[in-house]
Design a protein around this motif. Sequence first.
Motif, PDB file in Angstrom:
ATOM      1  N   MET A  25     -16.860  12.880  -9.206  1.00  0.00           N
ATOM      2  CA  MET A  25     -16.466  14.414  -9.390  1.00  0.00           C
ATOM      3  C   MET A  25     -14.950  14.630  -9.359  1.00  0.00           C
ATOM      4  O   MET A  25     -14.424  15.186 -10.173  1.00  0.00           O
ATOM      5  CB  MET A  25     -17.109  15.249  -8.270  1.00  0.00           C
ATOM      6  CG  MET A  25     -18.428  15.437  -8.377  1.00  0.00           C
ATOM      7  SD  MET A  25     -19.414  15.830 -10.263  1.00  0.00           S
ATOM      8  CE  MET A  25     -18.246  17.509 -10.320  1.00  0.00           C
ATOM      9  N   GLN A  26     -14.218  13.879  -8.745  1.00  0.00           N
ATOM     10  CA  GLN A  26     -12.672  13.816  -8.711  1.00  0.00           C
ATOM     11  C   GLN A  26     -12.317  13.226 -10.146  1.00  0.00           C
ATOM     12  O   GLN A  26     -11.287  13.772 -10.641  1.00  0.00           O
ATOM     13  CB  GLN A  26     -12.310  12.972  -7.449  1.00  0.00           C
ATOM     14  CG  GLN A  26     -12.558  13.631  -6.271  1.00  0.00           C
ATOM     15  CD  GLN A  26     -12.019  12.778  -5.065  1.00  0.00           C
ATOM     16  OE1 GLN A  26     -11.465  11.671  -5.219  1.00  0.00           O
ATOM     17  NE2 GLN A  26     -12.131  13.260  -3.764  1.00  0.00           N
ATOM     18  N   ASP A  27     -12.850  12.239 -10.449  1.00  0.00           N
ATOM     19  CA  ASP A  27     -12.615  11.607 -11.692  1.00  0.00           C
ATOM     20  C   ASP A  27     -12.663  12.623 -12.878  1.00  0.00           C
ATOM     21  O   ASP A  27     -12.056  12.662 -13.965  1.00  0.00           O
ATOM     22  CB  ASP A  27     -13.252  10.298 -11.922  1.00  0.00           C
ATOM     23  CG  ASP A  27     -12.677   9.245 -11.007  1.00  0.00           C
ATOM     24  OD1 ASP A  27     -11.678   9.329 -10.369  1.00  0.00           O
ATOM     25  OD2 ASP A  27     -13.145   8.259 -10.670  1.00  0.00           O
ATOM     26  N   TYR A  28     -13.945  13.199 -12.682  1.00  0.00           N
ATOM     27  CA  TYR A  28     -14.194  14.111 -13.755  1.00  0.00           C
ATOM     28  C   TYR A  28     -13.297  15.398 -13.787  1.00  0.00           C
ATOM     29  O   TYR A  28     -12.877  15.728 -14.978  1.00  0.00           O
ATOM     30  CB  TYR A  28     -15.720  14.536 -13.568  1.00  0.00           C
ATOM     31  CG  TYR A  28     -16.251  15.882 -14.655  1.00  0.00           C
ATOM     32  CD1 TYR A  28     -16.518  15.182 -16.008  1.00  0.00           C
ATOM     33  CD2 TYR A  28     -16.314  17.008 -14.293  1.00  0.00           C
ATOM     34  CE1 TYR A  28     -16.879  16.211 -16.673  1.00  0.00           C
ATOM     35  CE2 TYR A  28     -16.498  18.135 -15.093  1.00  0.00           C
ATOM     36  CZ  TYR A  28     -16.906  17.612 -16.429  1.00  0.00           C
ATOM     37  OH  TYR A  28     -17.241  18.597 -17.359  1.00  0.00           O
ATOM     38  N   ASP A  29     -12.945  15.794 -12.560  1.00  0.00           N
ATOM     39  CA  ASP A  29     -12.021  17.007 -12.651  1.00  0.00           C
ATOM     40  C   ASP A  29     -10.672  16.372 -13.317  1.00  0.00           C
ATOM     41  O   ASP A  29      -9.865  17.415 -13.898  1.00  0.00           O
ATOM     42  CB  ASP A  29     -12.041  17.519 -11.211  1.00  0.00           C
ATOM     43  CG  ASP A  29     -13.148  18.242 -10.648  1.00  0.00           C
ATOM     44  OD1 ASP A  29     -14.091  18.413 -11.524  1.00  0.00           O
ATOM     45  OD2 ASP A  29     -13.551  18.153  -9.462  1.00  0.00           O
TER      46      ASP A  29
ATOM     47  N   LYS B 166     -10.201  14.200 -15.334  1.00  0.00           N
ATOM     48  CA  LYS B 166     -10.304  14.134 -16.683  1.00  0.00           C
ATOM     49  C   LYS B 166     -10.163  15.256 -17.497  1.00  0.00           C
ATOM     50  O   LYS B 166      -9.357  15.758 -18.258  1.00  0.00           O
ATOM     51  CB  LYS B 166     -11.366  13.472 -17.146  1.00  0.00           C
ATOM     52  CG  LYS B 166     -11.644  13.272 -18.633  1.00  0.00           C
ATOM     53  CD  LYS B 166     -12.866  12.268 -18.832  1.00  0.00           C
ATOM     54  CE  LYS B 166     -13.179  12.175 -20.287  1.00  0.00           C
ATOM     55  NZ  LYS B 166     -14.453  11.625 -20.480  1.00  0.00           N
ATOM     56  N   ILE B 167     -10.887  16.658 -17.010  1.00  0.00           N
ATOM     57  CA  ILE B 167     -10.915  17.815 -17.541  1.00  0.00           C
ATOM     58  C   ILE B 167      -9.535  18.657 -17.424  1.00  0.00           C
ATOM     59  O   ILE B 167      -8.988  19.059 -18.561  1.00  0.00           O
ATOM     60  CB  ILE B 167     -11.969  18.803 -16.965  1.00  0.00           C
ATOM     61  CG1 ILE B 167     -13.213  18.139 -17.257  1.00  0.00           C
ATOM     62  CG2 ILE B 167     -12.013  20.034 -17.361  1.00  0.00           C
ATOM     63  CD1 ILE B 167     -13.689  18.062 -18.523  1.00  0.00           C
ATOM     64  N   ALA B 168      -8.889  18.308 -16.455  1.00  0.00           N
ATOM     65  CA  ALA B 168      -7.338  18.816 -16.128  1.00  0.00           C
ATOM     66  C   ALA B 168      -6.653  18.193 -17.215  1.00  0.00           C
ATOM     67  O   ALA B 168      -5.563  18.888 -17.618  1.00  0.00           O
ATOM     68  CB  ALA B 168      -7.050  18.597 -14.838  1.00  0.00           C
ATOM     69  N   GLU B 169      -6.639  16.935 -17.347  1.00  0.00           N
ATOM     70  CA  GLU B 169      -5.808  16.371 -18.498  1.00  0.00           C
ATOM     71  C   GLU B 169      -6.056  16.617 -19.842  1.00  0.00           C
ATOM     72  O   GLU B 169      -5.056  16.963 -20.674  1.00  0.00           O
ATOM     73  CB  GLU B 169      -5.932  14.663 -18.334  1.00  0.00           C
ATOM     74  CG  GLU B 169      -5.663  14.318 -17.001  1.00  0.00           C
ATOM     75  CD  GLU B 169      -5.817  12.478 -16.979  1.00  0.00           C
ATOM     76  OE1 GLU B 169      -6.732  11.973 -18.035  1.00  0.00           O
ATOM     77  OE2 GLU B 169      -5.301  11.894 -16.200  1.00  0.00           O
ATOM     78  N   GLU B 170      -7.318  16.854 -20.254  1.00  0.00           N
ATOM     79  CA  GLU B 170      -7.721  17.530 -21.537  1.00  0.00           C
ATOM     80  C   GLU B 170      -7.261  18.855 -21.574  1.00  0.00           C
ATOM     81  O   GLU B 170      -6.650  19.384 -22.766  1.00  0.00           O
ATOM     82  CB  GLU B 170      -9.269  17.445 -21.698  1.00  0.00           C
ATOM     83  CG  GLU B 170      -9.594  16.050 -21.443  1.00  0.00           C
ATOM     84  CD  GLU B 170     -11.454  16.198 -21.868  1.00  0.00           C
ATOM     85  OE1 GLU B 170     -11.921  17.432 -21.637  1.00  0.00           O
ATOM     86  OE2 GLU B 170     -11.888  14.967 -22.215  1.00  0.00           O
ATOM     87  N   GLU B 171      -7.157  19.648 -20.577  1.00  0.00           N
ATOM     88  CA  GLU B 171      -6.837  21.029 -20.782  1.00  0.00           C
ATOM     89  C   GLU B 171      -5.136  21.212 -20.772  1.00  0.00           C
ATOM     90  O   GLU B 171      -4.519  21.939 -21.619  1.00  0.00           O
ATOM     91  CB  GLU B 171      -6.984  21.913 -19.692  1.00  0.00           C
ATOM     92  CG  GLU B 171      -8.460  22.381 -19.441  1.00  0.00           C
ATOM     93  CD  GLU B 171      -8.909  23.008 -18.178  1.00  0.00           C
ATOM     94  OE1 GLU B 171      -8.109  23.063 -17.327  1.00  0.00           O
ATOM     95  OE2 GLU B 171     -10.017  23.494 -18.057  1.00  0.00           O
ATOM     96  N   ALA B 172      -4.605  20.206 -20.166  1.00  0.00           N
ATOM     97  CA  ALA B 172      -3.182  20.131 -20.262  1.00  0.00           C
ATOM     98  C   ALA B 172      -2.472  19.626 -21.786  1.00  0.00           C
ATOM     99  O   ALA B 172      -1.589  20.084 -22.220  1.00  0.00           O
ATOM    100  CB  ALA B 172      -2.497  19.175 -19.237  1.00  0.00           C
ATOM    101  N   LYS B 173      -3.423  18.648 -22.152  1.00  0.00           N
ATOM    102  CA  LYS B 173      -3.140  18.366 -23.528  1.00  0.00           C
ATOM    103  C   LYS B 173      -3.422  19.532 -24.558  1.00  0.00           C
ATOM    104  O   LYS B 173      -2.463  19.564 -25.573  1.00  0.00           O
ATOM    105  CB  LYS B 173      -3.932  16.974 -23.893  1.00  0.00           C
ATOM    106  CG  LYS B 173      -3.856  16.500 -25.275  1.00  0.00           C
ATOM    107  CD  LYS B 173      -4.587  15.056 -25.469  1.00  0.00           C
ATOM    108  CE  LYS B 173      -4.371  14.720 -26.785  1.00  0.00           C
ATOM    109  NZ  LYS B 173      -5.297  13.457 -27.092  1.00  0.00           N
ATOM    110  N   ALA B 174      -4.399  20.196 -24.545  1.00  0.00           N
ATOM    111  CA  ALA B 174      -4.512  21.211 -25.320  1.00  0.00           C
ATOM    112  C   ALA B 174      -3.568  22.187 -25.291  1.00  0.00           C
ATOM    113  O   ALA B 174      -3.173  22.876 -26.318  1.00  0.00           O
ATOM    114  CB  ALA B 174      -5.948  21.647 -25.243  1.00  0.00           C
TER     115      ALA B 174
END
Length: 282
Positions: free
Chosen positions: A179-183, A185-193
């Motif tokens: 779950m830490q890796d998933y969170d 990854k989601i934070a990185e995708e949101e920052a990129k967007a």
Amino acid sequence: AASRRAKMAAAKERGFGAAPPGYTALAVKFSEKQRSAHCLLVKEHQVREGAGTSHPPRRTLFVLNVPPYCGPDFLHRLFSRCGPIQTVDVCEKPGPNEKKEKLKSKFFTPKAVTGFHVAYVVFRKPSGVQAAKALSQEGPLLISTETNPVKTGVSKWIASYAASVVDQEELKAEVDAYMQDYDKKIAEEEAKAAREEGVPDEEGWVKVTRKGRKPGLPRTEAANLRVLEKEKQKRARKELLNFYAWQHRETKREHIAQLRKKFEEDKQRIALMRAQRKFRPY
């Protein structure tokens, strides 16, 4: 033909029948106390020219009739006497080799396929394949040793059951790490967007996304029931009323029953008012 008959006679003396054409039978035992030996069928693996595979010809030994409790380590130990081994791949069935994804989880893995398998033993030199086929001239080969025993029978089932018991602390640690890796990854995708928002691409187009002020909330059970009730009412309105003759008769019968019920209720109400002397018709 004479040499073939001699090989067949020798195999029969060891308790085996003739191997299929192109294969060589190897007698193996998984313990010293085992009375009857198990038969592995081996041959040189051949592929068509130009076929991309990690099992190169002339250096790969194809093995059939591999028991499910005999893993790559035991096959590596069995054929290591024939020469240095590069890889040992155990597959469910023969076919083109596909790269398997490395299992990262100890708990969330697909169920192991039961039944006999096939194996591809890749030697570093072509002489290893010929030496492995020559093992058929020896007696039954012992695979299991005291340091590395092959578990069969009751001991195999006991080990399988012990391995199926889940350690809760270890499982919790693995889930938390996932779950830490998933969170992350989601934070990185949101920052990129967020960085790419409003920035035109090579052709000058700007990607526009729809975002609300309030994030969507998951539906509760009550909300799901309300949605289902609305859909049920919508379907009921679409249904045709009195389309069939029996529906028309049922509607009339229900209407007459309601009139009779209402008439009886009115009679009781009038009788009650007369009893109380409050009936004033005029």
